[in-house]
Motif scaffolding. Structure first.
Motif, mmCIF file in Angstrom:
data_model
loop_
_atom_site.group_PDB
_atom_site.id
_atom_site.type_symbol
_atom_site.label_atom_id
_atom_site.label_comp_id
_atom_site.label_asym_id
_atom_site.label_seq_id
_atom_site.Cartn_x
_atom_site.Cartn_y
_atom_site.Cartn_z
ATOM 1 N N LEU A 37 0.854 -1.187 0.000
ATOM 2 C CA LEU A 37 0.000 0.000 0.000
ATOM 3 C C LEU A 37 0.887 1.233 0.000
ATOM 4 O O LEU A 37 1.889 1.294 0.729
ATOM 5 N N GLN A 38 0.521 2.196 -0.817
ATOM 6 C CA GLN A 38 1.274 3.441 -0.818
ATOM 7 C C GLN A 38 1.134 4.105 0.543
ATOM 8 O O GLN A 38 0.043 4.153 1.110
ATOM 9 N N ALA A 39 2.260 4.623 1.074
ATOM 10 C CA ALA A 39 2.262 4.951 2.499
ATOM 11 C C ALA A 39 3.074 6.181 2.853
ATOM 12 O O ALA A 39 3.555 6.288 3.980
ATOM 13 N N HIS A 74 11.103 2.903 0.366
ATOM 14 C CA HIS A 74 10.947 3.434 -0.988
ATOM 15 C C HIS A 74 10.967 2.265 -1.967
ATOM 16 O O HIS A 74 11.889 1.453 -1.967
ATOM 17 N N LEU A 75 9.953 2.226 -2.823
ATOM 18 C CA LEU A 75 9.900 1.112 -3.773
ATOM 19 C C LEU A 75 9.219 1.586 -5.053
ATOM 20 O O LEU A 75 9.789 2.410 -5.760
ATOM 21 N N MET A 76 8.032 1.114 -5.364
ATOM 22 C CA MET A 76 7.384 1.445 -6.614
ATOM 23 C C MET A 76 7.298 2.960 -6.812
ATOM 24 O O MET A 76 6.929 3.698 -5.904
ATOM 25 N N ALA A 226 3.257 1.943 -15.264
ATOM 26 C CA ALA A 226 2.865 3.102 -14.461
ATOM 27 C C ALA A 226 2.815 2.756 -12.981
ATOM 28 O O ALA A 226 3.131 3.593 -12.130
ATOM 29 N N TRP A 227 2.414 1.540 -12.656
ATOM 30 C CA TRP A 227 2.317 1.123 -11.254
ATOM 31 C C TRP A 227 3.678 1.048 -10.588
ATOM 32 O O TRP A 227 3.895 1.566 -9.494
#
Length: 367
Positions: A37-39, A74-76, A226-227
């Motif tokens: 989940l973006q966080a 930090h990832l996607m 894009a993801w």
């Protein structure tokens, strides 16, 4: 080739994102299924899981963070994501080049002439004592060797790209405000990050294709890119293509999917759902038209919390100090929609206030 309408894609997305029916999953299994989940907003994952799970309580996610079962890293797309420890270790190496390029894209002038390998080595030497550090602290510790670069570019390159880091609790715990303190991912989890195979294959990329489609499909290759922001995925897609089924959307784009993944009837009723800021149900696509109108697309990157009505973004929502949830419609609601939105708004108000509030109102001036 079968054409999937926008409404059909909407219902498929809701099903994959656990937004059509609240799922009977553990918080850990849900984080894994959703590919994280973006966080960057620390409290938002709690809302994201509450909207998706039938028996979620905040302590479940806090315990996963303190127990090192999930991490903030930090990832996607170079954004902070909450992911399982297993996925962080498996995926981080595959993201290295993208993370470097994205930081360089922001600070190319400032970092010109900086030897990134030397910078990484200097940063690791500072972190070798095991002490958590903020990004400015780490940057100041190495800035003497690269005084012209500036601490912000050096810090972002170190923390977001060169050294795989995690943001330590209490950052990200329920109803807790805390600054960012970083430690190396491998030391926090006591396990090494998976290294590239070096044989020209891309097993991590292939896994990401399958995992993405399970959580977001049917989708185009451009949506996948894009993801995650990764390059080189066409080769991974080609390697697994025989496992997949294909469709077209109404624009004529080829869509890929897993053969057994849910694709509900487009007329399946969709309940009202309150989504957190930067939810990947919206951000996880290049073409977001399946869930948000083009006129409102800017909301998805502006940090607005949104309300899904009949499966689509139809309002934004905010909270006040007294715990009231205020909904600002983007279109006129029917009487039944107002009732459903108010009811779900009262439920999210109770969740966010630990039961202290059940107040929700619809802003009659909006819409």
């Amino acid at each position: 080739m079968t054409v999937l309408t926008t409404r059909a894609l909407n219902r498929a997305t809701l099903a994959r994102q656990l937004l059509l029916d609240r799922a009977d999953l553990s918080a850990l299994d849900a984080v894994a299924h959703l590919c994280g989940l973006q966080a960057q907003e620390p409290q938002e994952p709690f809302i994201g899981l509450w909207s998706r799970l039938s028996a979620f309580v905040p302590a479940q996610l806090s315990d996963l963070l303190t127990g090192r079962h999930v991490v903030r890293t930090h990832l996607m797309r170079r954004t902070v994501h909450l992911v399982t420890a297993a996925d962080a270790l498996a995926w981080r190496g595959r993201h290295d080049a993208m993370l470097r390029q994205r930081v360089l894209g922001t600070y190319r002038r400032e970092l010109e002439g900086v030897d990134l390998d030397a910078l990484a080595a200097a940063g690791r030497a500072v972190m070798a004592d095991g002490e958590p550090r903020s990004m400015p602290e780490l940057a100041r510790a190495v800035a003497g060797r690269w005084p012209e670069a500036g601490t912000r570019p050096l810090g972002e390159m170190l923390v977001a790209a060169l050294i795989p880091m995690v943001q330590l609790p209490p950052r990200g715990l329920w109803r807790t405000k805390a600054g960012v303190r970083n430690v190396p991912l491998a030391s926090w989890l006591g396990r090494d990050i998976s290294a590239p195979t070096g044989d020209g294959t891309d097993p991590v990329g292939q896994s990401l294709v399958r995992r993405y489609l399970a959580a977001f499909g049917p989708a185009a290759s451009a949506d996948l890119r894009a993801w995650c922001g990764l390059a080189g995925l066409p080769r991974a897609v080609a390697a697994v293509r025989e496992e997949l089924v294909t469709f077209r959307d109404e624009r004529g784009r080829e869509l890929l999917d897993l053969p057994g993944a849910p694709r509900p009837d487009p007329d399946t009723p969709a309940p009202v759902r309150f989504l957190p800021a930067f939810d990947n149900a919206i951000l996880g696509y290049q073409d977001r038209g399946r869930i948000i109108d083009d006129a409102h697309r800017g909301l998805s990157v502006a940090g607005a919390r949104v309300v899904l009505v009949d499966g689509r973004v139809a309002a934004t929502w905010t909270t006040t100090e007294d715990g009231t949830v205020t909904v600002a419609p983007l279109r006129r609601f029917t009487r039944d929609e107002r009732t459903a939105v108010t009811g779900e708004g009262e439920a999210v108000a109770a969740f966010l206030s630990d039961g202290g509030s059940r107040r929700a109102k619809i802003d009659s001036a909006a819409g």
